[in-house]
Design a protein around this motif. Structure first.
Motif, PDB file in Angstrom:
ATOM      1  N   UNK A 306       0.832  -1.202   0.000  1.00 54.76           N
ATOM      2  CA  UNK A 306       0.000   0.000   0.000  1.00 54.76           C
ATOM      3  C   UNK A 306       0.868   1.255   0.000  1.00 54.76           C
ATOM      4  N   UNK A 307       1.930   1.259   0.813  1.00 54.12           N
ATOM      5  CA  UNK A 307       2.838   2.403   0.914  1.00 54.12           C
ATOM      6  C   UNK A 307       3.437   2.734  -0.457  1.00 54.12           C
ATOM      7  N   UNK A 308       3.881   1.701  -1.187  1.00 53.80           N
ATOM      8  CA  UNK A 308       4.511   1.925  -2.490  1.00 53.80           C
ATOM      9  C   UNK A 308       3.496   2.425  -3.513  1.00 53.80           C
ATOM     10  N   UNK A 309       2.271   1.890  -3.456  1.00 50.25           N
ATOM     11  CA  UNK A 309       1.242   2.353  -4.384  1.00 50.25           C
ATOM     12  C   UNK A 309       0.851   3.807  -4.113  1.00 50.25           C
ATOM     13  N   UNK A 310       0.869   4.172  -2.838  1.00 53.38           N
ATOM     14  CA  UNK A 310       0.549   5.555  -2.486  1.00 53.38           C
ATOM     15  C   UNK A 310       1.576   6.537  -3.041  1.00 53.38           C
ATOM     16  N   UNK A 311       2.751   6.033  -3.373  1.00 47.68           N
ATOM     17  CA  UNK A 311       3.805   6.885  -3.904  1.00 47.68           C
ATOM     18  C   UNK A 311       3.999   6.709  -5.403  1.00 47.68           C
ATOM     19  N   UNK A 312       2.935   6.239  -6.054  1.00 52.06           N
ATOM     20  CA  UNK A 312       2.909   6.228  -7.509  1.00 52.06           C
ATOM     21  C   UNK A 312       3.455   4.990  -8.178  1.00 52.06           C
ATOM     22  N   UNK A 313       3.807   3.953  -7.416  1.00 56.84           N
ATOM     23  CA  UNK A 313       4.305   2.707  -8.004  1.00 56.84           C
ATOM     24  C   UNK A 313       3.120   1.773  -8.204  1.00 56.84           C
ATOM     25  N   UNK A 314       2.901   1.309  -9.436  1.00 50.37           N
ATOM     26  CA  UNK A 314       1.742   0.450  -9.673  1.00 50.37           C
ATOM     27  C   UNK A 314       1.893  -0.879  -8.939  1.00 50.37           C
ATOM     28  N   UNK A 316       1.736  -4.076  -9.748  1.00 55.95           N
ATOM     29  CA  UNK A 316       2.558  -5.142 -10.305  1.00 55.95           C
ATOM     30  C   UNK A 316       4.044  -4.856 -10.085  1.00 55.95           C
ATOM     31  N   UNK A 317       4.445  -3.624 -10.340  1.00 56.08           N
ATOM     32  CA  UNK A 317       5.847  -3.252 -10.108  1.00 56.08           C
ATOM     33  C   UNK A 317       6.199  -3.345  -8.636  1.00 56.08           C
ATOM     34  N   UNK A 318       5.295  -2.912  -7.765  1.00 52.58           N
ATOM     35  CA  UNK A 318       5.539  -2.975  -6.329  1.00 52.58           C
ATOM     36  C   UNK A 318       5.743  -4.414  -5.880  1.00 52.58           C
ATOM     37  N   UNK A 319       4.942  -5.342  -6.413  1.00 48.69           N
ATOM     38  CA  UNK A 319       5.094  -6.756  -6.048  1.00 48.69           C
ATOM     39  C   UNK A 319       6.454  -7.287  -6.485  1.00 48.69           C
ATOM     40  N   UNK A 320       6.870  -6.918  -7.697  1.00 49.48           N
ATOM     41  CA  UNK A 320       8.171  -7.380  -8.183  1.00 49.48           C
ATOM     42  C   UNK A 320       9.307  -6.847  -7.315  1.00 49.48           C
ATOM     43  N   UNK A 321       9.214  -5.596  -6.931  1.00 47.63           N
ATOM     44  CA  UNK A 321      10.263  -5.009  -6.093  1.00 47.63           C
ATOM     45  C   UNK A 321      10.308  -5.658  -4.726  1.00 47.63           C
ATOM     46  N   UNK A 322       9.143  -5.952  -4.145  1.00 45.75           N
ATOM     47  CA  UNK A 322       9.100  -6.565  -2.813  1.00 45.75           C
ATOM     48  C   UNK A 322       9.599  -8.007  -2.842  1.00 45.75           C
ATOM     49  N   UNK A 344      19.082 -10.524 -10.400  1.00 48.59           N
ATOM     50  CA  UNK A 344      18.323  -9.329  -9.988  1.00 48.59           C
ATOM     51  C   UNK A 344      17.432  -8.831 -11.126  1.00 48.59           C
ATOM     52  N   UNK A 345      17.964  -8.836 -12.344  1.00 46.82           N
ATOM     53  CA  UNK A 345      17.169  -8.395 -13.500  1.00 46.82           C
ATOM     54  C   UNK A 345      15.981  -9.311 -13.737  1.00 46.82           C
ATOM     55  N   UNK A 346      16.177 -10.620 -13.582  1.00 51.22           N
ATOM     56  CA  UNK A 346      15.084 -11.563 -13.781  1.00 51.22           C
ATOM     57  C   UNK A 346      14.022 -11.428 -12.695  1.00 51.22           C
ATOM     58  N   UNK A 347      14.461 -11.157 -11.475  1.00 45.83           N
ATOM     59  CA  UNK A 347      13.509 -11.052 -10.370  1.00 45.83           C
ATOM     60  C   UNK A 347      12.658  -9.802 -10.456  1.00 45.83           C
ATOM     61  N   UNK A 348      13.245  -8.711 -10.948  1.00 47.46           N
ATOM     62  CA  UNK A 348      12.470  -7.473 -11.070  1.00 47.46           C
ATOM     63  C   UNK A 348      11.728  -7.433 -12.399  1.00 47.46           C
ATOM     64  N   UNK A 349      12.468  -7.618 -13.500  1.00 46.17           N
ATOM     65  CA  UNK A 349      11.850  -7.693 -14.834  1.00 46.17           C
ATOM     66  C   UNK A 349      10.827  -6.576 -15.031  1.00 46.17           C
ATOM     67  N   UNK A 350      11.258  -5.342 -14.760  1.00 43.76           N
ATOM     68  CA  UNK A 350      10.361  -4.195 -14.854  1.00 43.76           C
ATOM     69  C   UNK A 350      10.592  -3.489 -16.192  1.00 43.76           C
ATOM     70  N   UNK A 351       9.527  -3.319 -16.943  1.00 39.75           N
ATOM     71  CA  UNK A 351       9.620  -2.636 -18.245  1.00 39.75           C
ATOM     72  C   UNK A 351       9.843  -1.135 -18.083  1.00 39.75           C
TER      73      UNK A 351
END
Length: 351
Positions: A306-314, A316-322, A344-351
């Motif tokens: 919730x904290x990450x989404x409140x700061x503009x991170x969608x 799906x991206x927030x889940x990958x980062x966590x 690290x790149x495979x775990x995040x895989x953020x476009x």
């Protein structure tokens, strides 16, 4: 005895060491056995590589993989031997490949020797296995040697893959084994280490992540002499209908006083249909030791999400980062900067 007879005799869920993986069922579609293709790079100079015909000298025993080793022995023609005999700054990379799908079993045998006081790094990749596979690896770490082994499987294979490793450590040997399984189809890793020499050390790390696969890491670490150390840490990230299992057993023999051994397994479940199985075990027959073990399973921290989404991170991206942050403790222990960056790149895989 025919190959099919060996497959029929493979362990099932009724065998304690295969509680989470039925090897017989996994191999039931096999009707053809071939040798896997092996491509090795980095062998040269002080690293010696050779291929020899399978012989009696290649026989050995494993308490958790003997049936698979027997199947491998009757089906493999040639053995790749790699010897580290100096301080080797460049890694040796071995790529295993095959074709044929579930009906073809590709087998390989690799012998690794780290000679006295040598240092080396070995990376084994199985991304090009496109059939069922049964790989057997025997490692001898001689006195004073240091050897880092990294297994990487980061692509899905629609067939079972079995990787069976047996490591023997002599006095003052230092071995690390990092096992990385990201989005595989079906994989069972059998890892057995015997600490045969005083002041030897083992570090075993694992990352497994999947949305639909079956991943089983089974380890047996035997402290047979005094003054040896083990650090074992495996983490799983499981979503969809994935199944992940960790069965780790550390045995401390009666004469193995002054043993220090820590074993930890942690899992993060991302869906209601994902399953994590954990069976940490300690068998201690000595009285002057420091040993611990534990296993946990949990979910994403919704407050952090919730904290990450409140700061503009969608979301799906927030889940990958966590999830990447959850894995970071293990990733940082991998003794190769390039492999750490790759994972690290495979775990995040953020476009």
């Amino acid at each position: 005895m025919q190959i099919n007879d060996y497959i029929t005799n493979l362990p099932t869920h009724h065998d304690e060491d295969y509680l989470y993986t039925d090897a017989r069922e996994a191999m039931s579609a096999v009707d053809t056995v071939v040798n896997a293709s092996i491509d090795a790079t980095g062998i040269g100079g002080s690293i010696i590589g050779s291929v020899h015909e399978m012989g009696e000298s290649d026989a050995f025993e494993s308490s958790i993989a003997q049936d698979l080793i027997n199947l491998n022995t009757v089906g493999v023609d040639d053995v790749l031997s790699v010897e580290f005999n100096d301080i080797n700054p460049q890694p040796v990379t071995i790529n295993l490949s095959s074709n044929g799908g579930k009906s073809t079993l590709a087998q390989s045998r690799i012998n690794i020797t780290a000679t006295k006081d040598s240092q080396g790094q070995l990376i084994i990749r199985t991304n090009e296995l496109k059939s069922a596979a049964n790989c057997v690896i025997k490692v001898d770490a001689e006195e004073g040697s240091t050897l880092d082994i990294i297994y990487i499987q980061t692509e899905s294979v629609d067939a079972p893959v079995f990787i069976n490793t047996k490591i023997d450590e002599a006095n003052d040997a230092h071995v690390s084994v990092s096992t990385i399984n990201i989005n595989p189809g079906f994989v069972r890793n059998n890892l057995q280490i015997d600490l045969n020499g005083e002041h030897s050390e083992l570090k075993a790390y694992g990352i497994y992540k999947s949305e639909a696969g079956h991943i089983d890491n089974t380890t047996l670490i035997r402290h047979l002499v005094p003054n040896c150390t083990t650090e074992e840490l495996y983490k799983g990230i499981l979503g969809g209908n994935a199944k992940g299992a960790f069965a780790g057993r550390i045995v401390v023999a009666p004469d193995a006083q002054k043993t220090s051994a820590q074993q930890t397994n942690r899992n993060m479940l991302l869906s209601d249909d994902a399953h994590a199985y954990a069976k940490p075990q300690l068998e201690i027959y000595a009285d002057d030791v420091k040993c611990s073990h534990g296993a946990t399973s949990g979910q994403l921290d919704q407050t952090q999400l919730f904290y990450m989404q409140q700061r503009g991170i969608n979301a799906e991206t927030a889940k990958k980062l966590l999830t990447a942050a959850f894995a970071l403790e293990v990733v940082n222990k991998i003794p190769s900067e390039s492999v750490r960056d790759e994972i690290n790149a495979l775990l995040t895989n953020i476009d």
